[in-house]
Design a protein around this motif. Structure first.
Motif, PDB file in Angstrom:
ATOM      1  N   GLU A  64       1.459   5.955   5.882  1.00  0.00           N
ATOM      2  CA  GLU A  64       1.199   5.337   7.065  1.00  0.00           C
ATOM      3  C   GLU A  64      -0.097   5.782   7.821  1.00  0.00           C
ATOM      4  O   GLU A  64      -0.747   4.886   8.485  1.00  0.00           O
ATOM      5  CB  GLU A  64       2.448   5.350   8.164  1.00  0.00           C
ATOM      6  CG  GLU A  64       3.394   4.480   7.604  1.00  0.00           C
ATOM      7  CD  GLU A  64       4.743   5.001   8.339  1.00  0.00           C
ATOM      8  OE1 GLU A  64       5.781   4.045   8.235  1.00  0.00           O
ATOM      9  OE2 GLU A  64       4.923   6.146   9.162  1.00  0.00           O
ATOM     10  N   MET A  65      -0.553   6.846   7.860  1.00  0.00           N
ATOM     11  CA  MET A  65      -1.752   7.403   8.547  1.00  0.00           C
ATOM     12  C   MET A  65      -2.960   7.066   7.692  1.00  0.00           C
ATOM     13  O   MET A  65      -3.969   6.524   8.301  1.00  0.00           O
ATOM     14  CB  MET A  65      -2.063   8.857   8.534  1.00  0.00           C
ATOM     15  CG  MET A  65      -0.767   9.628   9.302  1.00  0.00           C
ATOM     16  SD  MET A  65      -0.621   9.235  11.185  1.00  0.00           S
ATOM     17  CE  MET A  65       0.651   8.383  11.254  1.00  0.00           C
ATOM     18  N   PHE A  66      -2.649   6.708   6.635  1.00  0.00           N
ATOM     19  CA  PHE A  66      -3.582   6.003   5.511  1.00  0.00           C
ATOM     20  C   PHE A  66      -3.991   4.768   5.965  1.00  0.00           C
ATOM     21  O   PHE A  66      -5.098   4.155   6.078  1.00  0.00           O
ATOM     22  CB  PHE A  66      -3.521   6.090   4.270  1.00  0.00           C
ATOM     23  CG  PHE A  66      -4.389   5.536   3.349  1.00  0.00           C
ATOM     24  CD1 PHE A  66      -5.558   6.209   2.877  1.00  0.00           C
ATOM     25  CD2 PHE A  66      -4.161   4.307   2.780  1.00  0.00           C
ATOM     26  CE1 PHE A  66      -6.279   5.693   1.904  1.00  0.00           C
ATOM     27  CE2 PHE A  66      -4.835   3.442   1.772  1.00  0.00           C
ATOM     28  CZ  PHE A  66      -6.057   4.461   1.492  1.00  0.00           C
ATOM     29  N   LEU A  67      -2.656   3.932   6.290  1.00  0.00           N
ATOM     30  CA  LEU A  67      -2.879   2.478   6.411  1.00  0.00           C
ATOM     31  C   LEU A  67      -3.627   2.526   7.951  1.00  0.00           C
ATOM     32  O   LEU A  67      -4.606   1.392   8.249  1.00  0.00           O
ATOM     33  CB  LEU A  67      -1.551   1.923   6.695  1.00  0.00           C
ATOM     34  CG  LEU A  67      -0.968   1.589   5.604  1.00  0.00           C
ATOM     35  CD1 LEU A  67       0.571   1.162   5.939  1.00  0.00           C
ATOM     36  CD2 LEU A  67      -1.391   0.396   4.936  1.00  0.00           C
ATOM     37  N   MET A  68      -3.387   3.429   8.934  1.00  0.00           N
ATOM     38  CA  MET A  68      -3.923   3.280  10.289  1.00  0.00           C
ATOM     39  C   MET A  68      -5.570   3.635  10.283  1.00  0.00           C
ATOM     40  O   MET A  68      -6.336   3.041  10.894  1.00  0.00           O
ATOM     41  CB  MET A  68      -2.918   4.266  11.358  1.00  0.00           C
ATOM     42  CG  MET A  68      -1.739   3.999  11.332  1.00  0.00           C
ATOM     43  SD  MET A  68      -0.488   4.980  12.345  1.00  0.00           S
ATOM     44  CE  MET A  68      -1.374   5.039  13.984  1.00  0.00           C
ATOM     45  N   ALA A 124      -7.340   0.917   8.914  1.00  0.00           N
ATOM     46  CA  ALA A 124      -7.589   0.347  10.002  1.00  0.00           C
ATOM     47  C   ALA A 124      -6.564  -0.953  10.372  1.00  0.00           C
ATOM     48  O   ALA A 124      -6.990  -1.800  11.012  1.00  0.00           O
ATOM     49  CB  ALA A 124      -8.860  -0.321  10.503  1.00  0.00           C
ATOM     50  N   ARG A 125      -5.434  -0.729   9.762  1.00  0.00           N
ATOM     51  CA  ARG A 125      -4.369  -1.703   9.956  1.00  0.00           C
ATOM     52  C   ARG A 125      -3.841  -1.607  11.569  1.00  0.00           C
ATOM     53  O   ARG A 125      -3.527  -0.763  12.081  1.00  0.00           O
ATOM     54  CB  ARG A 125      -3.230  -1.589   9.053  1.00  0.00           C
ATOM     55  CG  ARG A 125      -3.723  -1.711   7.501  1.00  0.00           C
ATOM     56  CD  ARG A 125      -3.878  -3.265   7.421  1.00  0.00           C
ATOM     57  NE  ARG A 125      -4.364  -3.568   5.882  1.00  0.00           N
ATOM     58  CZ  ARG A 125      -4.019  -3.550   4.933  1.00  0.00           C
ATOM     59  NH1 ARG A 125      -2.608  -3.607   4.891  1.00  0.00           N
ATOM     60  NH2 ARG A 125      -4.608  -3.906   3.645  1.00  0.00           N
ATOM     61  N   VAL A 130       0.937  -1.276   0.129  1.00  0.00           N
ATOM     62  CA  VAL A 130      -0.021   0.023   0.011  1.00  0.00           C
ATOM     63  C   VAL A 130       0.753   1.264   0.211  1.00  0.00           C
ATOM     64  O   VAL A 130       0.633   2.050  -0.835  1.00  0.00           O
ATOM     65  CB  VAL A 130      -1.091   0.105   1.145  1.00  0.00           C
ATOM     66  CG1 VAL A 130      -1.877   1.123   1.321  1.00  0.00           C
ATOM     67  CG2 VAL A 130      -1.927  -1.250   1.147  1.00  0.00           C
ATOM     68  N   ILE A 131       1.955   1.194   0.916  1.00  0.00           N
ATOM     69  CA  ILE A 131       2.705   2.447   0.895  1.00  0.00           C
ATOM     70  C   ILE A 131       3.469   2.634  -0.278  1.00  0.00           C
ATOM     71  O   ILE A 131       3.439   3.858  -0.891  1.00  0.00           O
ATOM     72  CB  ILE A 131       3.642   2.095   2.143  1.00  0.00           C
ATOM     73  CG1 ILE A 131       3.244   2.344   3.503  1.00  0.00           C
ATOM     74  CG2 ILE A 131       4.971   3.221   1.915  1.00  0.00           C
ATOM     75  CD1 ILE A 131       4.066   2.024   4.646  1.00  0.00           C
ATOM     76  N   ALA A 132       4.053   1.511  -1.078  1.00  0.00           N
ATOM     77  CA  ALA A 132       4.759   1.653  -2.466  1.00  0.00           C
ATOM     78  C   ALA A 132       3.770   2.076  -3.501  1.00  0.00           C
ATOM     79  O   ALA A 132       4.210   2.959  -4.191  1.00  0.00           O
ATOM     80  CB  ALA A 132       5.166   0.136  -2.508  1.00  0.00           C
ATOM     81  N   ALA A 133       2.393   1.881  -3.335  1.00  0.00           N
ATOM     82  CA  ALA A 133       1.567   2.239  -4.321  1.00  0.00           C
ATOM     83  C   ALA A 133       1.213   3.547  -4.200  1.00  0.00           C
ATOM     84  O   ALA A 133       1.230   4.335  -5.047  1.00  0.00           O
ATOM     85  CB  ALA A 133      -0.112   1.373  -4.201  1.00  0.00           C
ATOM     86  N   LEU A 134       1.395   4.210  -2.957  1.00  0.00           N
ATOM     87  CA  LEU A 134       0.687   5.602  -2.725  1.00  0.00           C
ATOM     88  C   LEU A 134       2.192   6.580  -2.743  1.00  0.00           C
ATOM     89  O   LEU A 134       1.965   7.813  -3.412  1.00  0.00           O
ATOM     90  CB  LEU A 134       0.140   5.800  -1.084  1.00  0.00           C
ATOM     91  CG  LEU A 134      -1.080   5.076  -1.077  1.00  0.00           C
ATOM     92  CD1 LEU A 134      -1.259   5.439   0.319  1.00  0.00           C
ATOM     93  CD2 LEU A 134      -2.342   5.598  -2.070  1.00  0.00           C
TER      94      LEU A 134
END
Length: 206
Positions: free
Chosen positions: A141-145, A149-150, A125-129
């Motif tokens: 990372e905020m997006f993941l959290m 909801a990771r 996900v991070i690599a895509a963004l």
């Protein structure tokens, strides 16, 4: 970070995190936090996050409302159909205009498959963004959290988290502390933020 499913309860997570006696005291002081749930609109959530970067909560909400009023509906089609000048007039900086329109273009071309990000590993996900202009690792990372909801994300790019970690465990390497807190580092981060706010407001540090 690897893929892990969102939590439906904090019972197991708080029990695990409370094995750290310092964090156990923070948890007791702060109390129960709400369980995060994945957003049904990852693209829209990312756009809202970008529009609110480096702004107060009140200012971010105001600008997002203006953007929504301008577009009618915030999606890739409406963003691409709206001129940069119009978005700028809604309150976005030129840097944010570039970011949201690049995200819209990525969504339209499939360069970022927002509909399937929830099925990807955290690092994927991070690599895509990250290729999107204006999107750094902290935003991802905020997006993941908060969007996906990771449960096992702790952003060392966040100054407040680094300061809170150093305050709670001044004599330990951050990597060692975070290894103990895994696989529930997202909840740990939220408790660190909450405890930071309590200390800032005049509460006694742990």
């Amino acid at each position: 970070m690897s893929f892990s499913t969102p939590l439906t309860s904090h019972t197991q997570a708080t029990a695990h995190l409370s094995l750290d006696p310092v964090l156990a005291e923070v948890i007791a002081r702060v109390g129960e936090l709400p369980v995060l749930t994945p957003t049904p609109d990852p693209f829209g959530t990312l756009i809202r996050s970008v529009t609110g970067q480096q702004l107060s909560v009140k200012a971010a909400a105001s600008i997002h409302a203006r953007v929504t009023d301008t577009l009618g509906e915030v999606n890739a089609d409406t963003l691409l159909a709206t001129s940069g000048d119009t978005l700028r007039g809604a309150g976005l900086s030129w840097a944010k205009v570039r970011t949201v329109q690049a995200a819209a273009q990525a969504a339209k071309t499939g360069a970022v498959d927002f509909a399937h990000l929830a099925a990807q590993d955290d690092e994927d996900v991070i690599a895509a963004l990250l290729p999107l202009p204006g999107i750094g690792r902290w935003t991802a990372e905020m997006f993941l959290m908060f969007a996906l909801a990771r449960p096992d994300v702790f952003s060392l790019g966040d100054l407040a988290l680094r300061q809170g970690l150093a305050r709670l465990h001044p004599h330990e390497a951050p990597a060692d502390v975070l290894a103990r807190w895994s696989p529930y580092r997202t909840l740990a981060a939220r408790y660190v933020w909450a405890d930071n706010a309590r200390v800032k407001a005049g509460g006694q540090p742990v």
